[in-house]
Design a protein around this motif. Structure first.
Motif, PDB file in Angstrom:
ATOM      1  N   ILE B 173       0.849  -1.195   0.000  1.00  0.00           N
ATOM      2  CA  ILE B 173       0.000   0.000   0.000  1.00  0.00           C
ATOM      3  C   ILE B 173       0.886   1.248   0.000  1.00  0.00           C
ATOM      4  O   ILE B 173       1.578   1.531   0.979  1.00  0.00           O
ATOM      5  CB  ILE B 173      -0.923   0.016   1.243  1.00  0.00           C
ATOM      6  N   THR B 174       0.876   1.983  -1.096  1.00  0.00           N
ATOM      7  CA  THR B 174       1.725   3.178  -1.206  1.00  0.00           C
ATOM      8  C   THR B 174       0.964   4.357  -1.799  1.00  0.00           C
ATOM      9  O   THR B 174       1.579   5.302  -2.250  1.00  0.00           O
ATOM     10  CB  THR B 174       2.932   2.889  -2.115  1.00  0.00           C
ATOM     11  N   ASN B 175      -0.368   4.299  -1.801  1.00  0.00           N
ATOM     12  CA  ASN B 175      -1.129   5.314  -2.533  1.00  0.00           C
ATOM     13  C   ASN B 175      -1.428   6.569  -1.714  1.00  0.00           C
ATOM     14  O   ASN B 175      -2.480   7.158  -1.835  1.00  0.00           O
ATOM     15  CB  ASN B 175      -2.440   4.702  -3.031  1.00  0.00           C
ATOM     16  N   PHE B 176      -0.511   6.955  -0.853  1.00  0.00           N
ATOM     17  CA  PHE B 176      -0.713   8.161  -0.037  1.00  0.00           C
ATOM     18  C   PHE B 176       0.621   8.886   0.035  1.00  0.00           C
ATOM     19  O   PHE B 176       1.676   8.266  -0.181  1.00  0.00           O
ATOM     20  CB  PHE B 176      -1.195   7.786   1.370  1.00  0.00           C
ATOM     21  N   GLY B 177       0.583  10.168   0.373  1.00  0.00           N
ATOM     22  CA  GLY B 177       1.822  10.943   0.473  1.00  0.00           C
ATOM     23  C   GLY B 177       2.660  10.761  -0.771  1.00  0.00           C
ATOM     24  O   GLY B 177       2.162  10.826  -1.894  1.00  0.00           O
ATOM     25  N   THR B 178       3.949  10.495  -0.572  1.00  0.00           N
ATOM     26  CA  THR B 178       4.782  10.163  -1.724  1.00  0.00           C
ATOM     27  C   THR B 178       4.946   8.653  -1.850  1.00  0.00           C
ATOM     28  O   THR B 178       5.645   8.172  -2.725  1.00  0.00           O
ATOM     29  CB  THR B 178       6.174  10.804  -1.615  1.00  0.00           C
ATOM     30  N   GLY B 179       4.336   7.890  -0.950  1.00  0.00           N
ATOM     31  CA  GLY B 179       4.445   6.433  -0.991  1.00  0.00           C
ATOM     32  C   GLY B 179       4.906   5.869   0.342  1.00  0.00           C
ATOM     33  O   GLY B 179       5.171   4.683   0.464  1.00  0.00           O
ATOM     34  N   GLY B 180       5.027   6.741   1.355  1.00  0.00           N
ATOM     35  CA  GLY B 180       5.429   6.272   2.681  1.00  0.00           C
ATOM     36  C   GLY B 180       6.864   5.784   2.673  1.00  0.00           C
ATOM     37  O   GLY B 180       7.758   6.430   2.149  1.00  0.00           O
ATOM     38  N   ILE B 181       7.072   4.613   3.215  1.00  0.00           N
ATOM     39  CA  ILE B 181       8.424   4.092   3.353  1.00  0.00           C
ATOM     40  C   ILE B 181       9.017   3.746   1.983  1.00  0.00           C
ATOM     41  O   ILE B 181      10.239   3.700   1.803  1.00  0.00           O
ATOM     42  CB  ILE B 181       8.432   2.879   4.321  1.00  0.00           C
ATOM     43  N   TYR B 182       8.161   3.535   0.990  1.00  0.00           N
ATOM     44  CA  TYR B 182       8.623   3.315  -0.387  1.00  0.00           C
ATOM     45  C   TYR B 182       8.447   4.578  -1.231  1.00  0.00           C
ATOM     46  O   TYR B 182       8.296   4.509  -2.447  1.00  0.00           O
ATOM     47  CB  TYR B 182       7.863   2.157  -1.036  1.00  0.00           C
ATOM     48  N   GLY B 183       8.445   5.733  -0.585  1.00  0.00           N
ATOM     49  CA  GLY B 183       8.199   6.981  -1.297  1.00  0.00           C
ATOM     50  C   GLY B 183       9.479   7.701  -1.677  1.00  0.00           C
ATOM     51  O   GLY B 183      10.542   7.092  -1.832  1.00  0.00           O
ATOM     52  N   ASP B 184       9.368   9.025  -1.779  1.00  0.00           N
ATOM     53  CA  ASP B 184      10.479   9.829  -2.276  1.00  0.00           C
ATOM     54  C   ASP B 184      11.478  10.222  -1.194  1.00  0.00           C
ATOM     55  O   ASP B 184      12.260  11.150  -1.380  1.00  0.00           O
ATOM     56  CB  ASP B 184       9.926  11.098  -2.944  1.00  0.00           C
ATOM     57  N   ARG B 185      11.459   9.561  -0.060  1.00  0.00           N
ATOM     58  CA  ARG B 185      12.317   9.948   1.050  1.00  0.00           C
ATOM     59  C   ARG B 185      13.795   9.892   0.685  1.00  0.00           C
ATOM     60  O   ARG B 185      14.601  10.652   1.215  1.00  0.00           O
ATOM     61  CB  ARG B 185      12.045   9.070   2.269  1.00  0.00           C
ATOM     62  N   GLU B 186      14.156   9.008  -0.245  1.00  0.00           N
ATOM     63  CA  GLU B 186      15.569   8.885  -0.585  1.00  0.00           C
ATOM     64  C   GLU B 186      16.138  10.145  -1.221  1.00  0.00           C
ATOM     65  O   GLU B 186      17.351  10.294  -1.293  1.00  0.00           O
ATOM     66  CB  GLU B 186      15.767   7.702  -1.533  1.00  0.00           C
ATOM     67  N   SER B 187      15.268  11.032  -1.691  1.00  0.00           N
ATOM     68  CA  SER B 187      15.753  12.290  -2.267  1.00  0.00           C
ATOM     69  C   SER B 187      16.447  13.141  -1.219  1.00  0.00           C
ATOM     70  O   SER B 187      17.127  14.109  -1.562  1.00  0.00           O
ATOM     71  CB  SER B 187      14.577  13.078  -2.854  1.00  0.00           C
ATOM     72  N   PHE B 188      16.226  12.832   0.063  1.00  0.00           N
ATOM     73  CA  PHE B 188      16.771  13.690   1.115  1.00  0.00           C
ATOM     74  C   PHE B 188      17.784  12.985   2.014  1.00  0.00           C
ATOM     75  O   PHE B 188      18.438  13.629   2.826  1.00  0.00           O
ATOM     76  CB  PHE B 188      15.626  14.232   1.978  1.00  0.00           C
TER      77      PHE B 188
END
Lengths: 178, 470
Positions: B173-188
């Motif tokens: 389940i990633t259909n919220f925010g930027t995808g949660g733990i599988y989201g765009d966090r790696e950009s930072f």
């Protein structure tokens, strides 16, 4: 590596099984598959449309413009147009693109003297499909100065429907070629 | 009547003479431009968020293990050349997608997808004094051609995720925010301690493969894919006659034991003959939408090659991971979970011989009401730690195995993300997200700049921004 034969067997037999689906089978749309960019989930936002079309027919735009102009047909445009074309040799009494009905006035073909015809056509939906149009022909004959209802061969109705469908198909292929 | 009809609709009559084909209308291919753009503000708290070594040129030429800082117990903590990194940053990213779609007269749909991305370079890459590539240089994310029929399904051929690696998963389940733990966090998140999520389904890679996707029948559909290696794009990568890891068809190369774990850029991974298969069922019971997927990914590995004795040695295990996931949706609420188990390292790479298997659970939920979607997801993984078996050559060119150190620990990688988005307009979202990811391994120093053994590295990322899909 023991997995390999199993996977190979599955890979060859499942497509064969798939061919047995019949009415319970359908093509899976591309938006039913997940989408990732590297490790990042790429959420497909809701509400996005066809976007910017460079070549070809922008169906979203056609629909938008039709809605904006207030002339949006509530029935299939090809079937509607084809029905009008097919029945155009008779005088038109009424045509309602929202209800999808076309009713002609009485018409007596030249040389047919003592008989006259009238047709009602119904375009039944938005989809271009063979059962999407119904045509009903009424016939009257002149008997001692009075028009009397007379039977029409049932084949006449279906032949007219066939002509409408053929015309619709022609219109459809013309618009696709553009 | 009939005569008249034939006379007045002669054109229609002519059309009737055309061959009677099924009622599919041929459609000329359309070419559509789509894609996305997003801009985020990010606030990052990350342990060991320091620059460590003063450098003159790019240093990203060694394997990932150098990012995973290792320091033996009791070693002197390095103090020179370190400086704190800022916690605040902006990040922009976008992709331009070209979609070609057509339909033949017999109902076959066909087309191609070309996705142009601008995030290939993690940093500006200076090769020589003036030979450099910019950080936003265009590259290809995915590109493939497809042909599909309602009868026999779809074939995709090109650089694309596989059925297990992103296409057919359930429960992620990633259909919220930027995808949660599988989201765009790696950009930072910087490379320090590698506090990054690395085993999302899509992390399996979009190496060049051929994919079969079946039609859905009785709620079931399945997919299978095959790839010869881990590479993508046009060429072989064998730009010289040296057998290197960049050469995607190399059965063996020198340094495989170091670089083959998807380390210095994914193109050196030893993964060979990768196959994926997934079976999915979707349906609804009492108004609850259900989706269940089971799948398997397997692959062989290239071998280590001695530069002196020319001996080849198998140092990797085959990749082989089972996956099962399920999700349920009703009234805007979606819950799901996924479980994975098999031989893999923390980067979907082939593990070394003797390494323990990878095990991972994922769980998530989201809720959509009107223009709002909120959700959260959680991931927990256990995998071989950095003290795994290592290999090196002695002077005679023989590969020497250094087995797992005594007390070698398991690495745990876990995190969660919570977030939401607000649909401002069709395609335009405001997103906010908080995520936290931790790497922990007993006895291993993940932050050499701090005194003592810091056996845990964590990165917290807060993201606020906007995303536009077009």
């Amino acid at each position: 590596m023991a997995m390999k034969p199993v996977v190979l067997a599955v890979a060859f037999t499942l497509p064969l099984l798939a061919a047995c689906g019949g009415n319970n089978q359908r093509l899976v749309n591309n938006d039913e598959y997940g989408d990732y960019r590297g490790s990042v989930a790429r959420n497909r936002p809701r509400g996005a449309d066809a976007g910017l079309v460079i070549f070809g027919v922008d169906k979203n735009r056609e629909a938008r413009e039709a809605a904006a102009a207030g002339t949006g047909l509530s029935v299939n445009a090809f079937l509607w147009r084809a029905t009008l074309d097919t029945l155009s040799f008779m005088p038109l009494a009424s045509a309602d693109p929202f209800g999808g009905t076309i009713i002609t006035d009485w018409y007596s073909p030249p040389g047919a003297g003592a008989e006259r015809f009238r047709a009602q056509a119904y375009v039944l939906g938005r989809q271009l499909r063979s059962d999407g149009v119904r045509v009903q022909v009424f016939r009257q004959t002149l008997d001692r100065g009075q028009w009397l209802d007379s039977p029409v061969s049932t084949a006449t109705n279906s032949e007219l429907e066939d002509k409408v469908l053929a015309r619709a198909r022609e219109l459809r292929s013309q618009s696709a070629a553009r | 009547m009939r005569k008249i009809l034939l006379g007045t609709t002669a054109v229609v009559g002519a059309a009737l003479l055309a061959p009677a084909a099924p009622a599919f209308a041929q459609e000329a291919p359309t070419v559509r431009i789509g894609g996305f753009f997003r801009a985020y503000y990010g606030y990052t708290q990350q342990s060991g968020r320091n620059s460590t070594t003063p450098y003159t040129l790019a240093t990203n030429t060694s394997g990932a293990s150098s990012n995973l800082q290792q320091q033996a117990n009791g070693a002197v903590e390095s103090t020179g050349g370190t400086a704190r990194l800022s916690k605040n940053d902006f990040s922009t990213d976008g992709e331009v997608h070209v979609f070609v779609n057509g339909k033949t007269a017999n109902g076959l749909t066909y087309g191609a997808v070309i996705e142009i991305a601008f995030n290939q370079q993690e940093g500006r890459n200076i090769v020589q004094q003036r030979a450099s590539t910019g950080k936003t240089t265009a590259s290809i994310d995915e590109w493939y051609a497809f042909i599909a029929s309602p009868t026999w399904g779809q074939i995709r051929f090109g650089d694309e995720d596989g059925p297990v690696g992103g296409l057919m998963n359930s429960g992620v389940i990633t259909n919220f925010g930027t995808g949660g733990i599988y989201g765009d966090r790696e950009s930072f998140v910087t490379r320090q301690a590698n506090t990054r999520t690395t085993t999302s389904p899509g992390g399996l890679g979009d190496n060049t493969k051929i994919i079969y996707l079946s039609p859905q029948f009785f709620g079931f559909d399945f997919g299978a894919s095959f790839a010869f290696n881990y590479n993508e794009g046009e060429d072989t990568g064998c730009s010289s006659n040296a057998s290197s890891g960049w050469c995607d068809t190399a059965y063996a190369f020198t340094g495989a034991a170091n670089f083959g774990i998807a380390a210095a850029g994914p193109n050196q991974a030893v993964r060979r003959n990768e196959y994926q298969a997934a079976l999915r069922w979707r349906g609804s019971l009492a108004g609850v939408g259900l989706s269940v997927t089971g799948g398997y990914v397997g692959a062989g590995a290239a071998k280590e090659l001695s530069a002196i004795t020319n001996a080849q040695r198998s140092v990797f295990q085959p990749l082989g991971v089972w996956q099962v996931g399920a999700q349920a949706t009703a009234y805007g609420l979606t819950v799901g979970a996924q479980y994975e188990y098999g031989t893999s390292n923390f980067f979907w790479g082939n593990p070394m011989k003797g390494d323990r298997p990878m095990e991972q659970i994922f769980a998530g939920a989201s809720y959509t009401v009107g223009p709002f979607t909120i959700g959260g997801n959680y991931q927990f993984q256990t995998v071989e730690g950095a003290s795994r078996t290592s290999y090196s050559y002695n002077g005679a060119g023989n590969l020497v195995t250094t087995p797992n150190a005594a007390g070698a620990a398991l690495m745990r990688r876990f995190g969660y993300g919570i977030g939401g988005n607000y649909r401002l307009a069709p395609g335009l979202d405001i997103v906010a997200e908080w995520s936290k990811f931790t790497v922990a391994e007993r006895g291993r120093d993940l932050d050499p700049q701090r005194a003592g053994v810091q056996d845990r590295g964590t990165a917290n990322v807060f993201i606020l921004g906007t995303r536009l899909a077009f």
